[in-house]
Design a protein around this motif. Structure first.
Motif, PDB file in Angstrom:
ATOM      1  N   ASP A  39      -7.651   1.700  -1.568  1.00  0.00           N
ATOM      2  CA  ASP A  39      -8.995   2.352  -0.752  1.00  0.00           C
ATOM      3  C   ASP A  39      -9.367   1.244   0.449  1.00  0.00           C
ATOM      4  O   ASP A  39     -10.503   1.585   0.935  1.00  0.00           O
ATOM      5  CB  ASP A  39     -10.151   2.763  -1.506  1.00  0.00           C
ATOM      6  N   ARG A  53       0.702  -1.212  -0.075  1.00  0.00           N
ATOM      7  CA  ARG A  53       0.080  -0.008   0.119  1.00  0.00           C
ATOM      8  C   ARG A  53       0.906   1.192  -0.045  1.00  0.00           C
ATOM      9  O   ARG A  53       0.380   2.476  -0.545  1.00  0.00           O
ATOM     10  CB  ARG A  53      -1.140   0.135   1.168  1.00  0.00           C
ATOM     11  N   ARG A  54       2.068   1.040   0.414  1.00  0.00           N
ATOM     12  CA  ARG A  54       2.841   2.456   0.433  1.00  0.00           C
ATOM     13  C   ARG A  54       3.474   2.743  -0.904  1.00  0.00           C
ATOM     14  O   ARG A  54       3.675   3.689  -1.288  1.00  0.00           O
ATOM     15  CB  ARG A  54       4.055   2.154   1.241  1.00  0.00           C
ATOM     16  N   PRO A  74      -1.032   3.141  -3.596  1.00  0.00           N
ATOM     17  CA  PRO A  74      -2.179   3.605  -2.698  1.00  0.00           C
ATOM     18  C   PRO A  74      -3.555   2.633  -3.151  1.00  0.00           C
ATOM     19  O   PRO A  74      -3.713   2.177  -4.075  1.00  0.00           O
ATOM     20  CB  PRO A  74      -2.577   4.853  -3.148  1.00  0.00           C
ATOM     21  N   GLN A 104      -2.250   6.218   4.611  1.00  0.00           N
ATOM     22  CA  GLN A 104      -2.452   7.515   4.412  1.00  0.00           C
ATOM     23  C   GLN A 104      -3.020   8.490   5.389  1.00  0.00           C
ATOM     24  O   GLN A 104      -3.000   9.695   5.337  1.00  0.00           O
ATOM     25  CB  GLN A 104      -3.413   7.662   3.179  1.00  0.00           C
ATOM     26  N   GLY A 121      -4.728   0.512   3.284  1.00  0.00           N
ATOM     27  CA  GLY A 121      -4.120   1.490   2.646  1.00  0.00           C
ATOM     28  C   GLY A 121      -4.661   2.870   3.116  1.00  0.00           C
ATOM     29  O   GLY A 121      -3.807   3.902   3.069  1.00  0.00           O
TER      30      GLY A 121
END
Length: 379
Positions: free
Chosen positions: A186, A180-181, A184, A194, A190
């Protein structure tokens, strides 16, 4: 819990509330049984630390929300809350409904085990989907949860297996944080990556720790709560027909179940200085066991506490804790339980615990059945 599902434990707690509301065990640990004392300790995080690991001789694992004190706890809770929102939970309703229907469809016949059929797989599937973890790995999560539940703190080999399990979980989830880094996404991991408050973001350790908490504690809480709802209804079978006619009583029934049979029996704190509870002087850095189950059955707060009475006011029940560490997953457990109960009411005229099958119960701190065989009438 064995062999009577908690009756002996509850009788002991009733005696302790009246005779020894603060009791020292052979190890010198303090046990607190009355509602007022339990809530006072939970409501004072400055005087009573949640960092039981660090204060009793070890190092607090980085990012473990349950073990953090202010101000670190507030920072992490705010960041996590940015991702784990009430809107996110409410939007899970269609998915929880679909998954529950599929699980109940697969439970054919007039007999099935609630834990195997619904209570274990449902929360794991829901949380795995939230996090963005493959559903085909749910058996792995359930095995990890079982291993942690079986840990015996007095057995070095059991503790070693528990530590190994923790390392396996962290390594598994770290792969998803890394992904996820770089790209990105949802899903919840994730979103946690963020999440930002006042220019601060969560570290990898904090994200992995929270994801682990959801996968394991979230799974256990809902699974045990669902079983406890059916155990409570079995003691008052007339309420099943009443709920079929009027579903408005479901939230109150869930709350009374949480009061009568909370998923966890106790939580722990450590005083940061000398304190007095119930006339007992307790030195700093003494482990204190706060019996949530006993607080929920305190006659000083709840009339006839042994009775299952959904109509009573349960605003002071302590199943999900109190204060800054109030369970962040409580709304999800309530939502899953409500949906499961509604769908079972739709398809079953009656549901009873199978009197011909022996029940087995969790040990340690979990207050519920490991297996719950049911006999149902469909239609």
């Amino acid at each position: 819990m064995e062999p009577d599902g908690g009756a002996t434990l509850l009788a002991w707690m009733r005696r302790m509330r009246n005779e020894r509301p603060v009791w020292r065990d052979e190890s010198g640990n303090a046990h607190v049984f009355r509602h007022a004392d339990v809530m006072r300790v939970l409501g004072d995080p400055g005087l009573y630390s949640s960092d039981t690991v660090g204060r009793l001789g070890g190092d607090t694992p980085s990012g473990v929300l349950l073990l953090l004190d202010p101000p670190q706890h507030g920072k992490l809770r705010r960041l996590v809350s940015r991702a784990f929102t009430s809107r996110l939970i409410s939007e899970l309703t269609p998915q929880i409904t679909t998954v529950t229907r599929e699980l109940l469809d697969a439970a054919d016949g007039e007999r099935f085990d609630l834990v195997d059929a619904v209570a274990n797989p449902l929360p794991v599937m829901v949380i795995a989907t939230m996090l963005g973890v493959p559903l085909e790995h749910q058996a792995k999560f359930q095995a990890w949860g079982a291993q942690l539940l079986a840990t015996d703190a007095a057995d070095p080999e059991s503790v070693r297996r528990m530590e190994q399990t923790g390392e396996e979980i962290s390594a598994y989830l770290q792969k998803f944080v890394d992904a996820r880094r770089s790209t990105p996404h949802d899903d919840l991991i994730g979103t946690l990556v963020q999440a930002e408050v006042d220019g601060q973001r969560l570290s990898d350790d904090e994200i992995v720790s929270f994801a682990t908490l959801l996968l394991l504690a979230g799974h256990i809480t809902t699974s045990v709560l669902l079983g406890n709802i059916l155990l409570c209804l079995d003691s008052a079978p007339e309420r099943w027909e009443a709920l079929r006619a009027d579903r408005s009583g479901i939230p109150a029934l869930i709350e009374e179940t949480l009061r009568c049979r909370p998923p966890f029996t106790r939580v722990e704190r450590v005083p940061t200085q000398e304190v007095e509870i119930g006339g007992e002087v307790i030195a700093p850095n003494t482990l204190i066991h706060l019996w949530l189950l006993s607080a929920n059955h305190d006659e000083r707060v709840f009339d006839d506490p042994a009775a299952f009475v959904p109509e009573r006011s349960n605003s002071r029940q302590a199943a999900f804790g109190y204060g800054i560490h109030y369970c962040i997953g409580a709304p999800l457990a309530r939502l899953e339980s409500r949906i499961v109960l509604e769908l079972m009411l739709d398809r079953f005229r009656s549901v009873r615990v199978d009197a011909g099958s022996p029940l087995s119960f969790h040990g340690s701190n979990v207050f519920g059945a490991e297996q719950l065989p049911l006999v149902v009438q469909r239609g």
